[in-house]
Design a protein around this motif. Structure first.
Motif, mmCIF file in Angstrom:
data_model
loop_
_atom_site.group_PDB
_atom_site.id
_atom_site.type_symbol
_atom_site.label_atom_id
_atom_site.label_comp_id
_atom_site.label_asym_id
_atom_site.label_seq_id
_atom_site.Cartn_x
_atom_site.Cartn_y
_atom_site.Cartn_z
ATOM 1 N N THR A 27 0.516 49.195 -11.969
ATOM 2 C CA THR A 27 0.384 47.903 -11.309
ATOM 3 C C THR A 27 -0.907 47.240 -11.782
ATOM 4 N N PRO A 28 -0.908 45.900 -11.945
ATOM 5 C CA PRO A 28 -2.138 45.252 -12.398
ATOM 6 C C PRO A 28 -3.260 45.347 -11.381
ATOM 7 N N ALA A 29 -2.935 45.588 -10.124
ATOM 8 C CA ALA A 29 -3.986 45.756 -9.119
ATOM 9 C C ALA A 29 -4.479 47.206 -9.200
ATOM 10 N N GLU A 31 4.399 38.945 -4.139
ATOM 11 C CA GLU A 31 5.477 37.988 -3.864
ATOM 12 C C GLU A 31 6.117 37.482 -5.169
ATOM 13 N N ASP A 71 -1.528 44.278 -3.769
ATOM 14 C CA ASP A 71 -1.165 43.556 -4.986
ATOM 15 C C ASP A 71 -1.082 42.060 -4.658
ATOM 16 N N PRO A 72 -2.038 41.251 -5.125
ATOM 17 C CA PRO A 72 -2.022 39.828 -4.735
ATOM 18 C C PRO A 72 -0.772 39.088 -5.227
ATOM 19 N N ALA A 73 -0.223 39.524 -6.340
ATOM 20 C CA ALA A 73 0.927 38.803 -6.887
ATOM 21 C C ALA A 73 2.246 39.465 -6.489
ATOM 22 N N ARG A 78 2.084 44.621 -0.345
ATOM 23 C CA ARG A 78 1.758 43.198 -0.345
ATOM 24 C C ARG A 78 0.249 42.982 -0.200
#
Lengths: 262, 253
Positions: free
Chosen positions: B78-80, B133, B129-131, B126
């Motif tokens: 995940t990018p986060a 959604e 990970d800010p993105a 949610r």
């Protein structure tokens, strides 16, 4: 290099409406935020208006295939998206800017849009060109290699619009896209939306009536999860009388239909 | 489909030379339905046309910088990344630190089976990970991305646990299969109630049913004994099969 035009590119569409909902009910938490909505949207720019809590965001999230409808039917691009089905074909043709647009702060604009292009399963060779074009269309070409955390709020919004349009979506869903844009940017945004609406179905949720008057070909007014009105901005203005609350004809039409329920 | 036109008539069609009207129509109608002949037409185009199209394509060729390493990384993890790595490191370190406190069984051994599950929960949260959604509305969101991210979790977690286990004397022979078994169960459950909820459920169940009694009673719990290995292997296979057969359920995350 010779390029062959694929038959699928010129094939006629097999559906009448880009978005078609019948008796749609969608739950947001415990409340039924969209409750028996009938809606048909074709090409053009559709302004989604309604008071806070009317179900605008819930409707957009269900169109974006994030929320599963509780009952009723919902078809996007002619494919039902209500059940447990393969949603990939529909999702490839979607563009979505959520209301709370979250992003990765350390990514540059280009990296972020490229990541979304990858998530949208775009062919590898098309990605760099499509990303550059999307970034140019929102006027961020000079900041394309800046990290997102260094951008202002308006620029982040525009980066959000760039990621939504990178795949040339057939259905573009923008939830409160003009929040945080200054007046000049808002005018440019309206021009962009009108351009996009000429060959795709653009749904813009907003609470700014002047956005609707300037950019939309069609107004969809919802309240308490139901459709109250659908028509052109002029038709909405015609509903309002001189006694209704509001500073512009469209505002008067809006308050006439909602019975002053601001 | 009608017979393919001769290369002579295609060449004359391309250059715009005189063609009898009936031949012209036949060629044109055929081109609409035949990809091979459209390619032949493209090859037969006169130099002024090919020069123009070549120039246009050259202008349109991607010029951007080559893909950087981070891009490849986020296709798996995940990018986060930062909160996720921090949590994994914290859990393993805490287990190593706690090790001497417990009377008989190793804390690393007890915690190992749920560390990957916590990583999966974070990757699909949610709040983290800010993105989120945005990600869940894309075609890539589905079983493939779930498996990629789970794989990335395991690649980071398993070496960390191996080192932690080696420091405290918890052999992977005890915890590796339960670790994979719990992860597979959580993924299978995730197709029904959502990944984050499934991961949290699996981790809580483990804490209540295994870690709790082990802390109270002491000793190595039966589920982590080598004798339980066949059961865990069966759980792993069953979970993987459930994930495989219900792959469509992961489209909504």
């Amino acid at each position: 290099m010779a390029r062959v035009v694929d038959a699928a590119e010129v094939a006629p569409t097999g559906y009448a409406w880009q978005v078609e909902a019948t008796g749609l009910r969608v739950r947001a938490g415990r409340t039924m935020a969209v409750d028996g909505l009938d809606l048909r949207l074709g090409r053009g720019v559709h302004g989604l208006l309604g008071p806070n809590g009317a179900g605008k965001t819930t409707l957009i999230r269900s169109l974006a295939t994030v929320l599963r409808p509780a009952s009723g039917t919902l078809e996007v691009l002619g494919e039902p998206v209500s059940g447990r089905l393969d949603l990939r074909r529909v999702r490839r043709a979607l563009g979505y800017l959520p209301q709370d647009f979250g992003y990765y702060k350390r990514f540059t604009v280009r990296e972020f849009v490229e990541y979304v292009a990858w998530l949208k399963e775009m062919p590898k060779r098309d990605v760099p060109g499509a990303v550059q074009r999307a970034v140019e269309r929102v006027g961020l070409a000079d900041r394309a290699d800046s990290k997102l955390k260094t951008l202002s709020g308006g620029m982040v919004r525009r980066a959000g619009i760039a990621q939504a349009i990178v795949n040339d979506p057939e259905v573009l869903l923008l939830d409160e896209p003009t929040a945080g844009l200054d007046p000049g940017q808002r005018v440019r945004f309206r021009e962009l939306v009108q351009e996009l609406g000429s060959d795709s179905c653009v749904v813009v949720s907003t609470h700014l009536v002047e956005d609707v008057a300037a950019a939309c070909t069609d107004v969809v007014l919802i309240d308490k999860g139901r459709l109250v009105f659908q028509g052109t901005p002029d038709e909405l203005a015609a509903v309002g009388g001189p006694d209704d609350v509001g500073d512009s004809p469209i505002e008067r039409g809006y308050s006439a239909l909602l019975g002053g329920a601001w | 489909m009608s017979e393919h036109p001769t290369s002579g008539s295609i060449a004359r069609y391309a250059s715009g030379d005189e063609l009898p009207a009936d031949v012209l129509w036949a060629v044109e109608a055929h081109l609409e339905t035949c990809q091979t002949c459209r390619l032949r037409l493209a090859d037969a185009a006169p130099p002024q046309v090919t020069a123009l199209t070549a120039a246009v394509w050259a202008e349109m060729a991607p010029t951007g910088a080559p893909v950087r390493r981070r891009h490849r990384l986020v296709r798996w993890a995940t990018p986060a990344l930062a909160p996720w790595l921090a949590m994994t490191a914290f859990v393993v370190l805490a287990a190593v630190a706690l090790d001497g406190v417990l009377p008989t069984s190793s804390a690393v051994l007890l915690i190992a089976p749920i560390v990957p599950v916590l990583g999966v929960a974070v990757a699909w949260s949610r709040g983290v990970d800010p993105a989120h959604e945005l990600v869940v509305s894309t075609p890539r969101a589905g079983l493939q991305l779930v498996l990629r991210r789970t794989f990335a979790v395991l690649v980071v977690v398993l070496p960390a646990l191996l080192v932690g286990g080696w420091l405290t004397g918890a052999s992977p022979a005890y915890w590796l299969l339960p670790c994979l078994g719990v992860t597979a169960t959580a993924l299978a459950l995730g197709g029904v109630i959502g990944l984050r909820r499934a991961a949290i459920t699996a981790a809580s169940a483990w804490v209540l049913l295994v870690i709790g009694p082990a802390v109270v009673v002491g000793g190595v719990p039966g589920v982590l004994a080598p004798g339980a290995a066949p059961v865990w292997a069966a759980v792993l296979v069953g979970g993987a099969a459930a994930v495989f057969f219900r792959s469509a359920a992961y489209a909504r995350l």
